[in-house]
Design a protein around this motif. Structure first.
Motif, PDB file in Angstrom:
ATOM      1  N   ARG A 164       3.221 -49.613  -9.265  1.00 16.73           N
ATOM      2  CA  ARG A 164       2.133 -48.952  -9.934  1.00 16.73           C
ATOM      3  C   ARG A 164       2.291 -49.455 -11.453  1.00 16.73           C
ATOM      4  NH1 ARG A 164      -1.296 -46.533  -6.841  1.00 16.73           N
ATOM      5  NH2 ARG A 164      -0.668 -45.226  -4.958  1.00 16.73           N
ATOM      6  N   GLU A 165       0.993 -49.313 -11.944  1.00 23.11           N
ATOM      7  CA  GLU A 165       0.881 -49.350 -13.494  1.00 23.11           C
ATOM      8  C   GLU A 165       1.564 -50.576 -14.084  1.00 23.11           C
ATOM      9  OE1 GLU A 165       2.490 -45.647 -14.912  1.00 23.11           O
ATOM     10  OE2 GLU A 165       1.578 -44.339 -13.500  1.00 23.11           O
ATOM     11  N   VAL A 166       1.072 -51.837 -13.477  1.00 24.58           N
ATOM     12  CA  VAL A 166       1.649 -52.892 -14.217  1.00 24.58           C
ATOM     13  C   VAL A 166       0.725 -53.323 -15.264  1.00 24.58           C
ATOM     14  CG1 VAL A 166       2.334 -55.688 -13.668  1.00 24.58           C
ATOM     15  CG2 VAL A 166       2.719 -53.576 -11.941  1.00 24.58           C
ATOM     16  N   THR A 167       1.294 -53.679 -16.289  1.00 21.81           N
ATOM     17  CA  THR A 167       0.410 -53.947 -17.574  1.00 21.81           C
ATOM     18  C   THR A 167       0.368 -55.444 -18.015  1.00 21.81           C
ATOM     19  OG1 THR A 167       0.669 -51.685 -18.711  1.00 21.81           O
ATOM     20  CG2 THR A 167      -0.131 -53.395 -20.059  1.00 21.81           C
ATOM     21  N   LEU A 168      -0.753 -55.987 -17.974  1.00 23.16           N
ATOM     22  CA  LEU A 168      -1.055 -57.554 -18.544  1.00 23.16           C
ATOM     23  C   LEU A 168      -1.861 -57.684 -19.792  1.00 23.16           C
ATOM     24  CD1 LEU A 168      -0.554 -60.446 -17.265  1.00 23.16           C
ATOM     25  CD2 LEU A 168      -2.932 -59.926 -16.344  1.00 23.16           C
ATOM     26  N   VAL A 169      -1.135 -58.049 -20.679  1.00 25.01           N
ATOM     27  CA  VAL A 169      -1.890 -58.414 -21.804  1.00 25.01           C
ATOM     28  C   VAL A 169      -1.854 -59.979 -22.255  1.00 25.01           C
ATOM     29  CG1 VAL A 169      -0.930 -56.245 -23.137  1.00 25.01           C
ATOM     30  CG2 VAL A 169       0.514 -58.420 -23.301  1.00 25.01           C
ATOM     31  N   SER A 170      -2.907 -60.258 -23.031  1.00 21.22           N
ATOM     32  CA  SER A 170      -3.131 -61.817 -23.094  1.00 21.22           C
ATOM     33  C   SER A 170      -1.980 -62.557 -23.667  1.00 21.22           C
ATOM     34  CB  SER A 170      -4.317 -62.008 -23.835  1.00 21.22           C
ATOM     35  OG  SER A 170      -4.342 -61.539 -25.082  1.00 21.22           O
ATOM     36  N   GLY A 171      -1.270 -62.056 -24.443  1.00 17.97           N
ATOM     37  CA  GLY A 171       0.020 -62.609 -25.330  1.00 17.97           C
ATOM     38  C   GLY A 171       1.288 -62.824 -24.741  1.00 17.97           C
ATOM     39  N   ASN A 804      -6.570 -57.998 -27.191  1.00 19.62           N
ATOM     40  CA  ASN A 804      -6.321 -58.836 -26.412  1.00 19.62           C
ATOM     41  C   ASN A 804      -7.250 -60.271 -26.651  1.00 19.62           C
ATOM     42  OD1 ASN A 804      -4.168 -58.393 -24.454  1.00 19.62           O
ATOM     43  ND2 ASN A 804      -5.615 -56.679 -24.081  1.00 19.62           N
ATOM     44  N   LYS A 805      -6.975 -61.410 -27.232  1.00 18.31           N
ATOM     45  CA  LYS A 805      -7.500 -62.442 -27.404  1.00 18.31           C
ATOM     46  C   LYS A 805      -6.954 -63.645 -26.715  1.00 18.31           C
ATOM     47  CE  LYS A 805      -9.176 -61.164 -31.716  1.00 18.31           C
ATOM     48  NZ  LYS A 805      -9.521 -61.617 -33.310  1.00 18.31           N
ATOM     49  N   ASN A 806      -7.654 -64.630 -26.368  1.00 19.37           N
ATOM     50  CA  ASN A 806      -6.952 -65.723 -25.722  1.00 19.37           C
ATOM     51  C   ASN A 806      -5.767 -66.198 -26.193  1.00 19.37           C
ATOM     52  OD1 ASN A 806      -9.214 -66.409 -23.872  1.00 19.37           O
ATOM     53  ND2 ASN A 806     -10.602 -67.439 -25.183  1.00 19.37           N
ATOM     54  N   LYS A 807      -4.636 -66.276 -25.493  1.00 22.51           N
ATOM     55  CA  LYS A 807      -3.405 -66.664 -25.655  1.00 22.51           C
ATOM     56  C   LYS A 807      -2.760 -65.946 -26.780  1.00 22.51           C
ATOM     57  CE  LYS A 807      -4.290 -71.565 -24.613  1.00 22.51           C
ATOM     58  NZ  LYS A 807      -4.220 -72.854 -24.986  1.00 22.51           N
ATOM     59  N   ARG A 808      -3.169 -64.840 -27.172  1.00 19.23           N
ATOM     60  CA  ARG A 808      -2.418 -63.860 -27.984  1.00 19.23           C
ATOM     61  C   ARG A 808      -2.829 -62.603 -27.969  1.00 19.23           C
ATOM     62  NH1 ARG A 808      -4.699 -62.780 -32.994  1.00 19.23           N
ATOM     63  NH2 ARG A 808      -6.652 -63.933 -33.560  1.00 19.23           N
ATOM     64  N   SER A 809      -1.837 -61.630 -28.075  1.00 19.88           N
ATOM     65  CA  SER A 809      -2.398 -60.065 -28.077  1.00 19.88           C
ATOM     66  C   SER A 809      -1.778 -59.393 -29.362  1.00 19.88           C
ATOM     67  CB  SER A 809      -2.014 -59.389 -26.826  1.00 19.88           C
ATOM     68  OG  SER A 809      -0.489 -59.592 -26.703  1.00 19.88           O
ATOM     69  N   SER A 810      -2.457 -58.229 -29.563  1.00 24.57           N
ATOM     70  CA  SER A 810      -1.752 -57.639 -31.076  1.00 24.57           C
ATOM     71  C   SER A 810      -1.925 -56.062 -30.481  1.00 24.57           C
ATOM     72  CB  SER A 810      -2.488 -57.739 -32.373  1.00 24.57           C
ATOM     73  OG  SER A 810      -3.846 -57.861 -32.011  1.00 24.57           O
ATOM     74  N   GLU A 811      -1.247 -55.201 -31.266  1.00 28.02           N
ATOM     75  CA  GLU A 811      -1.128 -53.907 -31.023  1.00 28.02           C
ATOM     76  C   GLU A 811      -0.791 -53.093 -32.435  1.00 28.02           C
ATOM     77  OE1 GLU A 811       1.403 -52.068 -27.633  1.00 28.02           O
ATOM     78  OE2 GLU A 811       2.541 -51.258 -29.276  1.00 28.02           O
ATOM     79  N   ILE A 812      -1.659 -52.203 -32.570  1.00 32.42           N
ATOM     80  CA  ILE A 812      -1.587 -51.400 -33.666  1.00 32.42           C
ATOM     81  C   ILE A 812      -1.106 -49.753 -32.838  1.00 32.42           C
ATOM     82  CG2 ILE A 812      -2.573 -50.133 -35.647  1.00 32.42           C
ATOM     83  CD1 ILE A 812      -4.479 -52.582 -35.718  1.00 32.42           C
ATOM     84  N   ALA A 813       0.016 -49.305 -33.448  1.00 27.75           N
ATOM     85  CA  ALA A 813       0.532 -48.061 -32.861  1.00 27.75           C
ATOM     86  C   ALA A 813       1.059 -47.080 -33.797  1.00 27.75           C
ATOM     87  CB  ALA A 813       1.570 -48.326 -32.010  1.00 27.75           C
ATOM     88  N   LEU A 814       0.726 -45.861 -33.582  1.00 28.64           N
ATOM     89  CA  LEU A 814       1.208 -44.887 -34.394  1.00 28.64           C
ATOM     90  C   LEU A 814       1.997 -43.824 -33.421  1.00 28.64           C
ATOM     91  CD1 LEU A 814       1.556 -43.022 -37.077  1.00 28.64           C
ATOM     92  CD2 LEU A 814      -0.783 -41.846 -36.510  1.00 28.64           C
ATOM     93  N   LYS A 815       3.244 -43.778 -33.800  1.00 27.68           N
ATOM     94  CA  LYS A 815       4.174 -42.696 -32.947  1.00 27.68           C
ATOM     95  C   LYS A 815       4.886 -41.706 -33.864  1.00 27.68           C
ATOM     96  CE  LYS A 815       5.097 -46.868 -29.530  1.00 27.68           C
ATOM     97  NZ  LYS A 815       5.792 -47.534 -28.742  1.00 27.68           N
ATOM     98  N   ILE A 816       4.657 -40.633 -33.543  1.00 23.07           N
ATOM     99  CA  ILE A 816       5.440 -39.452 -34.327  1.00 23.07           C
ATOM    100  C   ILE A 816       6.056 -38.747 -33.409  1.00 23.07           C
ATOM    101  CG2 ILE A 816       4.793 -37.580 -35.728  1.00 23.07           C
ATOM    102  CD1 ILE A 816       1.906 -38.844 -36.379  1.00 23.07           C
TER     103      ILE A 816
END
Length: 855
Positions: A164-171, A804-816
């Motif tokens: 379960r919960e397999v994540t797929l990103v473009s990058g 997600n964009k073609n051939k790359r992915s980016s992530e902005i995260a705030l963790k507290i």
């Protein structure tokens, strides 16, 4: 038409389609309530077997329903027309919707042999996407739209598995290793439910008290902070703090936990580990990018695990992508990271993987305690994987990290409020792990795994104090270097579908060079506590079997033996567990184990400052515990799982001081301990752990875990008392929601929160009069740990936006971590200015705003 059936019971049809086909038509009888009529276009091959297709396209059609099946082969002109029409609809979508590849390996759970021609399906696609594993057990889904999927694997004679919960990103490609369990009841009418990956530990010989922790959860769960240790505190029965990541398992001290990597024990993989909290540190030195899914055990663990008393964190490092080079860059408030993986050469099977991180804590020093801006750390981890055609799989792996911190004294004597205010500290710490592993497969369902590894932990901590003349004088010194050279090997043999055995041994050569001294007061000459160097050996051997006694009853049985050559103390530890399936949705388990653990080596060589004797604890025995645990599992639905585990632990042979309330069962951070010990202490922990988990569906998940427990001990005075870590209760609530955003729903925005409510640690009453007289904190040890600090309510928060964009992915995260600023009770401090004892209540909020790009 090349194939035509009359109406018949489809669950008895076992057909794989190998011919190139274009159109598959399914019709169920209209006389039945669950009617289904489907026409499916397959430009190439029909991804059989038939029962998988029917489950995917006609989910309401149950076994026993009459079904007619027709398979058509059109001519090449018609086939060309179908393909062109399909391309007209799919090409624009592909151009707009970023895609990526899901690859994997399907293996036999017991023998680790690859399974050829297994059927793999992505369940969240419409129409469903299927694939067949090749002769090496590999499968590939190419050009899959980014998102989250459940992966189902079926094979004749094996239980169906669902990941379960397999994540797929473009990058970044996603790689899965999926074990299947052979069904010993193959020829009988036995209902077997699909095995859900999140319900089962990776180690098939674990009966109870085991949880598989996924890398994806470490990234997603609030409070996880990409830290395996902090993620573990979401498990029922496991507690922790904000200021450190020490793991308290079922009321046991963090030092009783064993960290294991690639089959061998490693030092605590935490920055500034064991300095302020034995068994814990400040931040993890392990990046989640390096890890595969791992097991966490909270009691009654299998026979292969030695030298562990409360639990085991069995960590596995994944292999790098051997088909494509991938790079990750991340910039955050707490560190800079770079990771890369890929093949050594194009078309080769060997791969590399590494991750490097450098601290940037100084960027938000105002939010941390005074002096935190001097904290510096960096870490590197890697794995090189070399599969061969006939000689097996070789891998070289390791990790290393360095830590540094300084504390400068306050120049004005009027500001010397607490003991550390006139103290100058310089801390340097380095830890390294290097291993070589080899896995060789024999022809008849057996494999041999051998690991050579070396670990080193070096601590240099010099403390000086200012005297009244503003001169720095030596106060304490820690110079501690520990080497471990290990050989671990085991033979895993699958004798049949009902019986698998794993037998092996472990040699752990210990080399130590330890110097500890400390002054009894500022300005006095430090006295030597430990000054020793030498070597010793810990030998362990084990054998463990998993035997299916009946179709629904499994027994796990084994034994572990240990010998410590420093003093020739040894243990013989039986392990036994039973698991019974009561129904396809219900199961119960019962397990027993005897477990033991050595203390840190410096305690074996400490001198007694009160008697003047040297190396007074060299004959110290193992600390030991009997574990008994009962488990009940209920799959309430396909997405909701309930687990209940009552347990009892009887600890004995615990080091204590004669005629005193002191016991090592409460030891937290006393590196300068200098008294004589005896193995006469005992303890008892009992309680119940409850977990209710809803797996992610439609972007929503939650997890509720709770524990009610009691932890008591008897010291050298034979009086029962609460332990320091007897918090009595822990409750966790985790919840999260994902939303698909963007023109083509290719991006993801998620919010995740965690709330933890737990009892405070125990402490002894302060003797105010004695403390003022001695100008130091003095506790009333006749009432040891009779008081409890206030309950803790910690709230953690995570917000993540993935692009997600073609051939790359980016992530902005705030963790507290600790969003509400809940303070941690860490004991007491003597206030030299106000002539009183103050409570030490640091409030630590750790935010991390980060940007990550993968390509």
């Amino acid at each position: 038409m090349i194939f035509n059936t009359k109406y018949g019971l489809w669950d008895n049809i076992k057909i794989y389609f190998k011919k190139s086909s274009t159109l598959l038509v399914l019709h169920s009888s209209k006389a039945k309530a669950a009617y289904c009529s489907k026409r499916m276009l397959f430009p190439n091959k029909v991804p059989g077997p038939l029962h998988i297709l029917i489950n995917q396209y006609c989910p309401n059609l149950k076994p026993g329903r009459p079904l007619r099946l027709q398979l058509f082969q059109t001519n090449k002109h018609m086939r060309f027309f179908f393909v062109c029409i399909l391309a007209l609809f799919t090409v624009p979508l592909i151009a707009q919707q970023p895609t990526q590849t899901i690859r994997g390996l399907v293996i036999d759970e017991a023998s680790n042999k690859p399974i050829a021609f297994a059927t793999v399906a992505l369940l969240q696609t419409s129409p469903p996407i299927g694939a067949i594993t090749d002769t090496a057990g590999n499968f590939t889904f190419s050009k899959v739209a980014v998102g989250r999927y459940d992966v189902q694997v079926t094979y004749v004679g094996y239980e169906t598995a669902i990941v379960r919960e397999v994540t797929l990103v473009s990058g970044k490609q996603t790689f899965l290793t999926i074990p299947l369990k052979e069904n010993a009841a193959l020829l009988k009418e036995v209902a077997i439910k699909p095995r859900i990956s999140k319900e089962q530990p990776l180690n098939a010989m674990a009966t109870v008290s085991a949880k598989m922790l996924s890398v994806e959860e470490a990234k997603r769960y609030a409070g996880g902070f990409d830290d395996p240790a902090r993620l573990a505190t979401s498990i029922a029965g496991v507690g922790g703090n904000t200021g450190d990541n020490g793991i308290i398992v079922r009321g046991n001290a963090p030092k009783f936990l064993q960290w294991k990597m690639e089959g061998v024990e490693i030092p605590s993989p935490n920055h500034f580990g064991d300095l302020n909290y034995l068994g814990g540190g400040v931040l993890t030195a392990l990046s989640s990018r390096m890890l595969a899914n791992s097991d966490f055990f909270t009691g009654a663990f299998p026979a292969e695990y030695n030298n562990a008393l409360s639990g085991v964190f069995d960590i596995a490092m994944r292999a790098g992508n051997n088909q494509k080079r991938e790079t990750t860059l991340e910039l955050g408030l707490i560190g800079l990271e770079n990771a890369s993986e890929g093949p050594f050469k194009k078309g080769g099977r060997a791969s590399y993987l590494y991750n490097y991180r450098y601290s940037t804590l100084a960027l938000f020093a105002p939010l941390l305690p005074e002096g935190a801006n001097s904290i510096k750390y960096q870490d590197l981890s890697f794995k090189l994987n070399f599969p061969t055609n006939k000689a097996g799989i070789f891998s070289i792996w390791g990790m290393g990290f360095t830590d540094g911190a300084k504390n400068k004294p306050k120049a004005d004597k009027a500001d010397w409020k607490y003991e550390d205010d006139n103290q100058n500290d310089v801390i340097k710490q380095a830890t390294g792990v290097l291993g070589l592993s080899h896995k060789y497969f024999f022809k008849h369902n057996a494999y041999l795994k051998t690991t050579f590894a070396a670990t080193v932990n070096d601590v240099d901590w010099t403390a000086q104090k200012l005297n009244n003349e503003q001169e720095l004088k030596s106060y304490s010194k820690i110079t501690n270097t520990n080497w471990n050279f290990m050989l671990s090997t085991f033979l895993n043999t699958k004798f049949s579908a009902r019986h698998t055995n794993r037998s092996g041994f472990l040699l752990n050569g210990m080399r130590y060079d330890i110097l500890l001294n400390k002054a009894s007061a500022a300005g006095e000459t430090p006295r030597e506590i430990v000054n020793a160097d030498g070597q010793s050996l810990l030998v362990s051997a084990y054998s463990s079997s998993s035997i299916q006694l009946r179709d629904k009853l499994t027994m796990n049985v084994g034994v572990n033996a240990q010998l410590f050559t420093l003093n020739n103390n040894y243990t013989l530890e039986p392990r036994l567990g039973f698991k019974q399936l009561l129904h396809e949705k219900h199961a119960i388990g019962l397990a027993y184990g005897l477990h033991s653990r050595l203390e840190k080596l410096n305690y074996y060589f400490n001198n007694s400052l009160s008697t003047g004797e040297t190396a007074v604890n060299k004959a110290l025995d193992f600390s030991k515990a009997h574990h008994v645990a009962l488990s009940y599992d209920w799959n309430i639905s396909k997405l909701v799982h309930l687990k209940i585990e009552p347990y009892y632990q009887s600890l004995f042979s615990i080091p204590v001081i004669a005629d005193s309330s002191f016991s090592f069962i409460n030891l937290q951070s006393d590196l300068f301990f200098s008294e004589k010990l005896e193995n006469t202490g005992v303890g008892r922990n009992y309680g119940i752990d409850i977990t209710l988990e809803k797996y992610m569906s439609k972007g929503f998940y939650y997890l509720l875990s709770g524990s009610v427990f009691n932890a008591e001990y008897k010291g050298g005075d034979a009086v029962w008392r609460n332990t320091r870590f007897n918090r009595n209760y822990i409750a966790n609530f985790l919840i999260g929601k994902e939303w698909q955003t963007g023109k083509n729903k290719q991006n993801t925005f998620s919010l995740n929160a965690r709330m933890t409510y737990q009892g405070g640690n125990r402490y002894s009453p302060v003797d105010e009069a004695a403390s003022i007289n001695q100008q130091a904190v003095v506790y009333d040890e006749t009432r040891a740990y009779s008081l409890q600090s206030d309950p803790l309510l910690n709230v953690h928060f995570t917000a993540i936006y993935k692009i997600n964009k073609n051939k790359r992915s980016s992530e902005i995260a705030l963790k507290i971590l600790n969003l509400t600023g809940q303070d941690d009770f860490r004991g007491h401090l003597y206030n030299y200015i106000d002539k009183r004892v103050d409570r030490d209540l640091p409030s630590l909020v750790i935010p991390n705003l980060s940007y990550k790009i993968e390509f």
